[in-house]
Design a protein around this motif. Structure first.
Motif, PDB file in Angstrom:
ATOM      1  N   THR A  49       0.830  -1.206   0.000  1.00 61.70           N
ATOM      2  CA  THR A  49       0.000   0.000   0.000  1.00 61.70           C
ATOM      3  C   THR A  49       0.861   1.251   0.000  1.00 61.70           C
ATOM      4  O   THR A  49       0.610   2.206  -0.751  1.00 61.70           O
ATOM      5  CB  THR A  49      -0.945   0.001   1.223  1.00 61.70           C
ATOM      6  OG1 THR A  49      -1.740  -1.181   1.182  1.00 61.70           O
ATOM      7  CG2 THR A  49      -1.834   1.223   1.239  1.00 61.70           C
ATOM      8  N   GLU A  50       1.893   1.249   0.831  1.00 62.16           N
ATOM      9  CA  GLU A  50       2.786   2.413   0.883  1.00 62.16           C
ATOM     10  C   GLU A  50       3.508   2.606  -0.450  1.00 62.16           C
ATOM     11  O   GLU A  50       3.656   3.741  -0.927  1.00 62.16           O
ATOM     12  CB  GLU A  50       3.794   2.263   2.017  1.00 62.16           C
ATOM     13  CG  GLU A  50       4.581   3.517   2.273  1.00 62.16           C
ATOM     14  CD  GLU A  50       5.396   3.470   3.545  1.00 62.16           C
ATOM     15  OE1 GLU A  50       6.381   4.229   3.617  1.00 62.16           O
ATOM     16  OE2 GLU A  50       5.056   2.705   4.454  1.00 62.16           O
ATOM     17  N   ALA A  51       3.939   1.507  -1.064  1.00 62.47           N
ATOM     18  CA  ALA A  51       4.615   1.612  -2.361  1.00 62.47           C
ATOM     19  C   ALA A  51       3.656   2.168  -3.423  1.00 62.47           C
ATOM     20  O   ALA A  51       4.029   3.068  -4.193  1.00 62.47           O
ATOM     21  CB  ALA A  51       5.134   0.243  -2.794  1.00 62.47           C
ATOM     22  N   LEU A  52       2.435   1.651  -3.460  1.00 60.01           N
ATOM     23  CA  LEU A  52       1.465   2.150  -4.429  1.00 60.01           C
ATOM     24  C   LEU A  52       1.142   3.623  -4.196  1.00 60.01           C
ATOM     25  O   LEU A  52       1.024   4.401  -5.147  1.00 60.01           O
ATOM     26  CB  LEU A  52       0.187   1.310  -4.376  1.00 60.01           C
ATOM     27  CG  LEU A  52       0.305  -0.111  -4.918  1.00 60.01           C
ATOM     28  CD1 LEU A  52      -0.953  -0.911  -4.594  1.00 60.01           C
ATOM     29  CD2 LEU A  52       0.576  -0.093  -6.413  1.00 60.01           C
ATOM     30  N   TRP A  53       1.000   4.009  -2.931  1.00 60.06           N
ATOM     31  CA  TRP A  53       0.710   5.406  -2.630  1.00 60.06           C
ATOM     32  C   TRP A  53       1.869   6.308  -3.058  1.00 60.06           C
ATOM     33  O   TRP A  53       1.657   7.373  -3.623  1.00 60.06           O
ATOM     34  CB  TRP A  53       0.385   5.597  -1.148  1.00 60.06           C
ATOM     35  CG  TRP A  53       0.101   7.030  -0.830  1.00 60.06           C
ATOM     36  CD1 TRP A  53       0.771   7.826   0.038  1.00 60.06           C
ATOM     37  CD2 TRP A  53      -0.909   7.855  -1.415  1.00 60.06           C
ATOM     38  NE1 TRP A  53       0.238   9.089   0.041  1.00 60.06           N
ATOM     39  CE2 TRP A  53      -0.798   9.129  -0.846  1.00 60.06           C
ATOM     40  CE3 TRP A  53      -1.897   7.631  -2.364  1.00 60.06           C
ATOM     41  CZ2 TRP A  53      -1.640  10.187  -1.196  1.00 60.06           C
ATOM     42  CZ3 TRP A  53      -2.738   8.685  -2.711  1.00 60.06           C
ATOM     43  CH2 TRP A  53      -2.601   9.940  -2.129  1.00 60.06           C
ATOM     44  N   SER A  54       3.092   5.880  -2.837  1.00 54.82           N
ATOM     45  CA  SER A  54       4.232   6.713  -3.245  1.00 54.82           C
ATOM     46  C   SER A  54       4.289   6.844  -4.767  1.00 54.82           C
ATOM     47  O   SER A  54       4.624   7.915  -5.296  1.00 54.82           O
ATOM     48  CB  SER A  54       5.551   6.179  -2.682  1.00 54.82           C
ATOM     49  OG  SER A  54       5.851   4.916  -3.194  1.00 54.82           O
ATOM     50  N   ILE A  55       3.933   5.790  -5.500  1.00 52.71           N
ATOM     51  CA  ILE A  55       3.867   5.868  -6.970  1.00 52.71           C
ATOM     52  C   ILE A  55       2.799   6.882  -7.393  1.00 52.71           C
ATOM     53  O   ILE A  55       3.043   7.731  -8.265  1.00 52.71           O
ATOM     54  CB  ILE A  55       3.581   4.484  -7.589  1.00 52.71           C
ATOM     55  CG1 ILE A  55       4.773   3.558  -7.400  1.00 52.71           C
ATOM     56  CG2 ILE A  55       3.202   4.606  -9.063  1.00 52.71           C
ATOM     57  CD1 ILE A  55       4.488   2.100  -7.727  1.00 52.71           C
ATOM     58  N   LEU A  56       1.625   6.808  -6.787  1.00 58.04           N
ATOM     59  CA  LEU A  56       0.546   7.741  -7.126  1.00 58.04           C
ATOM     60  C   LEU A  56       0.946   9.191  -6.832  1.00 58.04           C
ATOM     61  O   LEU A  56       0.645  10.096  -7.616  1.00 58.04           O
ATOM     62  CB  LEU A  56      -0.733   7.383  -6.369  1.00 58.04           C
ATOM     63  CG  LEU A  56      -1.450   6.137  -6.866  1.00 58.04           C
ATOM     64  CD1 LEU A  56      -2.563   5.743  -5.912  1.00 58.04           C
ATOM     65  CD2 LEU A  56      -2.003   6.370  -8.262  1.00 58.04           C
ATOM     66  N   LYS A  57       1.610   9.403  -5.722  1.00 57.30           N
ATOM     67  CA  LYS A  57       2.039  10.758  -5.379  1.00 57.30           C
ATOM     68  C   LYS A  57       3.082  11.270  -6.372  1.00 57.30           C
ATOM     69  O   LYS A  57       2.987  12.395  -6.869  1.00 57.30           O
ATOM     70  CB  LYS A  57       2.612  10.800  -3.953  1.00 57.30           C
ATOM     71  CG  LYS A  57       1.542  10.803  -2.899  1.00 57.30           C
ATOM     72  CD  LYS A  57       1.998  10.716  -1.460  1.00 57.30           C
ATOM     73  CE  LYS A  57       3.284  11.340  -1.083  1.00 57.30           C
ATOM     74  NZ  LYS A  57       3.554  11.313   0.351  1.00 57.30           N
ATOM     75  N   GLN A  89       3.933  10.073  -9.508  1.00 55.37           N
ATOM     76  CA  GLN A  89       3.589  10.084 -10.923  1.00 55.37           C
ATOM     77  C   GLN A  89       2.310  10.851 -11.258  1.00 55.37           C
ATOM     78  O   GLN A  89       2.121  11.242 -12.403  1.00 55.37           O
ATOM     79  CB  GLN A  89       3.496   8.655 -11.446  1.00 55.37           C
ATOM     80  CG  GLN A  89       4.837   7.935 -11.416  1.00 55.37           C
ATOM     81  CD  GLN A  89       4.772   6.548 -12.021  1.00 55.37           C
ATOM     82  OE1 GLN A  89       3.761   6.131 -12.567  1.00 55.37           O
ATOM     83  NE2 GLN A  89       5.876   5.825 -11.917  1.00 55.37           N
ATOM     84  N   HIS A  90       1.441  11.056 -10.258  1.00 58.15           N
ATOM     85  CA  HIS A  90       0.164  11.700 -10.554  1.00 58.15           C
ATOM     86  C   HIS A  90      -0.130  12.920  -9.688  1.00 58.15           C
ATOM     87  O   HIS A  90      -1.162  13.552  -9.867  1.00 58.15           O
ATOM     88  CB  HIS A  90      -0.979  10.683 -10.431  1.00 58.15           C
ATOM     89  CG  HIS A  90      -0.840   9.544 -11.393  1.00 58.15           C
ATOM     90  ND1 HIS A  90      -1.147   9.655 -12.726  1.00 58.15           N
ATOM     91  CD2 HIS A  90      -0.383   8.280 -11.219  1.00 58.15           C
ATOM     92  CE1 HIS A  90      -0.908   8.496 -13.324  1.00 58.15           C
ATOM     93  NE2 HIS A  90      -0.446   7.647 -12.438  1.00 58.15           N
ATOM     94  N   GLY A  91       0.749  13.215  -8.740  1.00 64.41           N
ATOM     95  CA  GLY A  91       0.623  14.433  -7.954  1.00 64.41           C
ATOM     96  C   GLY A  91      -0.433  14.439  -6.867  1.00 64.41           C
ATOM     97  O   GLY A  91      -0.826  15.502  -6.394  1.00 64.41           O
ATOM     98  N   TYR A  92      -0.918  13.271  -6.472  1.00 63.13           N
ATOM     99  CA  TYR A  92      -1.887  13.246  -5.381  1.00 63.13           C
ATOM    100  C   TYR A  92      -1.217  13.661  -4.079  1.00 63.13           C
ATOM    101  O   TYR A  92      -0.015  13.494  -3.893  1.00 63.13           O
ATOM    102  CB  TYR A  92      -2.497  11.853  -5.217  1.00 63.13           C
ATOM    103  CG  TYR A  92      -3.374  11.448  -6.372  1.00 63.13           C
ATOM    104  CD1 TYR A  92      -4.601  12.065  -6.580  1.00 63.13           C
ATOM    105  CD2 TYR A  92      -2.981  10.452  -7.252  1.00 63.13           C
ATOM    106  CE1 TYR A  92      -5.407  11.693  -7.640  1.00 63.13           C
ATOM    107  CE2 TYR A  92      -3.778  10.075  -8.310  1.00 63.13           C
ATOM    108  CZ  TYR A  92      -4.994  10.695  -8.502  1.00 63.13           C
ATOM    109  OH  TYR A  92      -5.781  10.330  -9.558  1.00 63.13           O
ATOM    110  N   SER A  93      -2.018  14.170  -3.137  1.00 60.14           N
ATOM    111  CA  SER A  93      -1.468  14.621  -1.857  1.00 60.14           C
ATOM    112  C   SER A  93      -1.951  13.717  -0.726  1.00 60.14           C
ATOM    113  O   SER A  93      -2.966  13.022  -0.854  1.00 60.14           O
ATOM    114  CB  SER A  93      -1.916  16.059  -1.570  1.00 60.14           C
ATOM    115  OG  SER A  93      -3.311  16.096  -1.338  1.00 60.14           O
ATOM    116  N   ASP A  94      -1.226  13.770   0.386  1.00 59.80           N
ATOM    117  CA  ASP A  94      -1.632  13.015   1.566  1.00 59.80           C
ATOM    118  C   ASP A  94      -3.005  13.474   2.054  1.00 59.80           C
ATOM    119  O   ASP A  94      -3.805  12.662   2.518  1.00 59.80           O
ATOM    120  CB  ASP A  94      -0.602  13.175   2.692  1.00 59.80           C
ATOM    121  CG  ASP A  94       0.710  12.461   2.388  1.00 59.80           C
ATOM    122  OD1 ASP A  94       0.716  11.549   1.534  1.00 59.80           O
ATOM    123  OD2 ASP A  94       1.719  12.807   3.021  1.00 59.80           O
TER     124      ASP A  94
END
Length: 127
Positions: A55-63, A65-70
């Protein structure tokens, strides 16, 4: 020759020995069950740790590559948590879905409606 008192004592001693054996066997069964539960818990903990890393790896990819925020993630988690109207950190309990064709209750994990045979498209996150 065994008199009445000696025979009574021997019978009592044999009975007590049998009871001890039964208790020892029950204790061994309980001990085995406790060991099994401990092993299962350790496996579950390892699975949870693995899922947390994924989950942490996927979230870091989304942040990255796609600019999502915490903040967006936190908002979404809270939104999902509140679907049942209670902020308790749990997914809302899902009701049994109805067949889109005959409107009868579907049986879990069946690819077709048991009543009318309609193909069922399941939600990816259905539990």
């Amino acid at each position: 020759m065994v008199n009445g008192t000696d025979g009574l004592f021997i019978g009592w001693a044999a009975h007590e020995a049998a009871r001890r054996t039964e208790r020892d066997m029950a204790s061994a069964r309980v001990s085995n069950q406790a060991s099994e539960a401990k092993s299962q818990t350790e496996f579950l903990r390892a699975d949870v740790e693995k899922l947390l890393m994924i989950t942490e790896a996927l979230w870091s990819i989304l942040k990255e590559q796609h600019g999502y925020s915490d903040e967006e993630l936190i908002r979404r988690v809270q939104e999902i948590d509140l679907r049942d109207g209670i902020a308790d950190g749990k997914i809302a309990r899902q009701t049994q879905p109805l067949c889109p064709k005959c409107h009868r209750t579907l049986i879990r994990n069946r690819p077709k409606c048991l009543y009318c045979g309609a193909e069922i498209q399941r939600d990816l996150f259905e539990r």
